[in-house]
Motif scaffolding. Structure first.
Motif, mmCIF file in Angstrom:
data_model
loop_
_atom_site.group_PDB
_atom_site.id
_atom_site.type_symbol
_atom_site.label_atom_id
_atom_site.label_comp_id
_atom_site.label_asym_id
_atom_site.label_seq_id
_atom_site.Cartn_x
_atom_site.Cartn_y
_atom_site.Cartn_z
ATOM 1 N N ALA A 1 0.831 -1.211 0.000
ATOM 2 C CA ALA A 1 0.000 0.000 0.000
ATOM 3 C C ALA A 1 0.865 1.260 0.000
ATOM 4 O O ALA A 1 0.632 2.202 -0.772
ATOM 5 C CB ALA A 1 -0.921 -0.008 1.220
ATOM 6 N N ALA A 2 1.871 1.268 0.865
ATOM 7 C CA ALA A 2 2.762 2.428 0.924
ATOM 8 C C ALA A 2 3.596 2.546 -0.345
ATOM 9 O O ALA A 2 3.877 3.651 -0.820
ATOM 10 C CB ALA A 2 3.673 2.314 2.149
ATOM 11 N N ALA A 3 3.980 1.389 -0.895
ATOM 12 C CA ALA A 3 4.786 1.405 -2.125
ATOM 13 C C ALA A 3 4.020 2.041 -3.276
ATOM 14 O O ALA A 3 4.613 2.743 -4.119
ATOM 15 C CB ALA A 3 5.212 -0.013 -2.482
ATOM 16 N N SER A 4 2.707 1.836 -3.346
ATOM 17 C CA SER A 4 1.890 2.438 -4.406
ATOM 18 C C SER A 4 1.858 3.954 -4.269
ATOM 19 O O SER A 4 1.952 4.684 -5.267
ATOM 20 C CB SER A 4 0.466 1.877 -4.350
ATOM 21 N N ILE A 5 1.717 4.417 -3.032
ATOM 22 C CA ILE A 5 1.721 5.869 -2.801
ATOM 23 C C ILE A 5 3.076 6.461 -3.144
ATOM 24 O O ILE A 5 3.172 7.529 -3.775
ATOM 25 C CB ILE A 5 1.347 6.161 -1.337
ATOM 26 N N LEU A 6 4.138 5.759 -2.740
ATOM 27 C CA LEU A 6 5.493 6.228 -3.045
ATOM 28 C C LEU A 6 5.729 6.274 -4.554
ATOM 29 O O LEU A 6 6.359 7.211 -5.067
ATOM 30 C CB LEU A 6 6.525 5.325 -2.375
ATOM 31 N N ALA A 7 5.218 5.293 -5.272
ATOM 32 C CA ALA A 7 5.370 5.279 -6.733
ATOM 33 C C ALA A 7 4.672 6.483 -7.358
ATOM 34 O O ALA A 7 5.201 7.110 -8.288
ATOM 35 C CB ALA A 7 4.812 3.983 -7.306
ATOM 36 N N ALA A 8 3.483 6.825 -6.849
ATOM 37 C CA ALA A 8 2.757 7.993 -7.354
ATOM 38 C C ALA A 8 3.532 9.274 -7.084
ATOM 39 O O ALA A 8 3.593 10.177 -7.941
ATOM 40 C CB ALA A 8 1.372 8.064 -6.716
ATOM 41 N N ASP A 9 4.148 9.363 -5.911
ATOM 42 C CA ASP A 9 4.979 10.535 -5.588
ATOM 43 C C ASP A 9 6.162 10.642 -6.550
ATOM 44 O O ASP A 9 6.487 11.730 -7.049
ATOM 45 C CB ASP A 9 5.491 10.438 -4.154
ATOM 46 N N SER A 10 6.813 9.515 -6.799
ATOM 47 C CA SER A 10 7.984 9.504 -7.683
ATOM 48 C C SER A 10 7.601 9.887 -9.116
ATOM 49 O O SER A 10 8.339 10.607 -9.795
ATOM 50 C CB SER A 10 8.645 8.125 -7.666
ATOM 51 N N ILE A 11 6.450 9.404 -9.569
ATOM 52 C CA ILE A 11 5.974 9.747 -10.914
ATOM 53 C C ILE A 11 5.708 11.248 -11.019
ATOM 54 O O ILE A 11 6.061 11.892 -12.012
ATOM 55 C CB ILE A 11 4.714 8.937 -11.265
ATOM 56 N N SER A 12 5.104 11.820 -9.989
ATOM 57 C CA SER A 12 4.839 13.264 -9.992
ATOM 58 C C SER A 12 6.137 14.063 -10.050
ATOM 59 O O SER A 12 6.236 15.075 -10.747
ATOM 60 C CB SER A 12 4.036 13.653 -8.745
ATOM 61 N N GLY A 13 7.137 13.586 -9.302
ATOM 62 C CA GLY A 13 8.436 14.256 -9.361
ATOM 63 C C GLY A 13 9.062 14.168 -10.739
ATOM 64 O O GLY A 13 9.656 15.127 -11.239
ATOM 65 N N ALA A 14 8.919 13.007 -11.367
ATOM 66 C CA ALA A 14 9.468 12.828 -12.716
ATOM 67 C C ALA A 14 8.744 13.714 -13.729
ATOM 68 O O ALA A 14 9.356 14.203 -14.690
ATOM 69 C CB ALA A 14 9.369 11.368 -13.124
ATOM 70 N N LEU A 15 7.449 13.940 -13.537
ATOM 71 C CA LEU A 15 6.675 14.763 -14.455
ATOM 72 C C LEU A 15 7.187 16.200 -14.515
ATOM 73 O O LEU A 15 7.111 16.855 -15.562
ATOM 74 C CB LEU A 15 5.202 14.759 -14.059
ATOM 75 N N ILE A 16 7.693 16.687 -13.399
ATOM 76 C CA ILE A 16 8.221 18.059 -13.396
ATOM 77 C C ILE A 16 9.734 18.082 -13.615
ATOM 78 O O ILE A 16 10.388 19.094 -13.385
ATOM 79 C CB ILE A 16 7.864 18.791 -12.088
ATOM 80 N N GLN A 17 10.279 16.925 -14.029
ATOM 81 C CA GLN A 17 11.710 16.798 -14.348
ATOM 82 C C GLN A 17 12.593 17.082 -13.131
ATOM 83 O O GLN A 17 13.660 17.693 -13.238
ATOM 84 C CB GLN A 17 12.080 17.727 -15.514
ATOM 85 N N LEU A 18 12.135 16.626 -11.972
ATOM 86 C CA LEU A 18 12.887 16.830 -10.735
ATOM 87 C C LEU A 18 14.164 15.999 -10.763
ATOM 88 O O LEU A 18 14.135 14.804 -11.036
ATOM 89 C CB LEU A 18 12.018 16.427 -9.540
#
Length: 253
Positions: A213-230
């Motif tokens: 469950a936590a891994a799914s949330i973490l994956a969503a956070d990482s994807i959002s960071g990648a979207l803004i080219q962090l």
């Protein structure tokens, strides 16, 4: 006639010894010191030319060297513009989830600030300290925390999972404070870290981490960071801008 010859002889003796003879009346005498001055002038011109060449080569090196200050600043400026544009395009996705550090006030119409965070990043801890100090001077806008653990930090991923699970269990503040304010846990292994954080139901924490469950949330956070080219942490993002590093606090003020 004899007097004329004598005068001519005196005149000839008074001529400088370094003077050159005039041939057929078409060359003026050139003193030796004039020749030396010409040589010095040529040397000076050569030195100036060499110096200009060195300066030009230095400027070209600064401009063309990919690791030089000029190219580095240009690359940073280009990256900043790209991040700002990406933040504006993906703001709805970036601002959709996260853990509230500062909850929104119904009377506060300011936009939410999203902070991408790595618990092992020293600059992230500095930003959180600056944020805490700022909160004593002014009312902060709503601030969300999203996890963005970097691969160079071996325990950052586990710490992110623990923080997410602690939030799901309603005990985020105590666990977050422990992870931010202490550094001793960074020498532990993953299991010892789970045992060390201040949480009441440790069994539920362990189950949350292993359930995915936590891994799914973490994956969503990482994807959002990648979207803004962090490319690093901390990342501070608004509706139209993004900054990496502690100077991101300027977007919150």
């Amino acid at each position: 006639m004899a007097a004329s010859l004598e005068v001519a002889g005196l005149f000839r003796r008074r001529l400088p010894l370094e003077a050159e003879d005039v041939a057929d009346g078409d060359r003026a005498p050139i003193p030796r010191n004039a020749t030396m001055q010409g040589s010095v002038s040529r040397i000076e011109r050569t030195i100036i030319g060499v110096n200009c060449t060195v300066v030009l080569c230095g400027l070209l090196y600064l401009i063309l060297n990919p690791n030089g200050p000029v190219r580095t600043r240009i690359a940073a400026y280009s990256q900043s513009r790209a991040m700002n544009k990406a933040a504006a395009l993906n703001w709805r996705m970036v601002n959709r989830d996260g853990i509230w550090l500062v909850r929104p006030d119904s009377l506060d119409k300011r936009d939410t600030i999203v902070v991408f965070f790595d618990y092992q990043c020293p600059f992230c801890r500095t930003l959180r300290s600056d944020l805490k100090n700022l909160s004593t001077k002014q009312k902060l806008p709503p601030v969300r925390l999203r996890q963005f653990p970097l691969s160079i930090h071996p325990l950052a991923h586990q710490a992110a999972l623990i923080a997410i699970c602690a939030d799901l269990q309603g005990e985020f503040e105590a666990v977050d404070r422990y992870l931010v304010e202490r550094t001793s846990w960074q020498s532990m292994d993953s299991d010892d870290l789970v045992d060390a954080v201040p949480i009441h139901d440790r069994q539920m924490l362990t189950k949350c981490i292993s359930s995915g469950a936590a891994a799914s949330i973490l994956a969503a956070d990482s994807i959002s960071g990648a979207l803004i080219q962090l490319i690093g942490t901390p990342g501070v993002v608004t509706r139209s801008a993004a900054r990496v590093g502690t100077h991101g606090i300027e977007l919150i003020k």
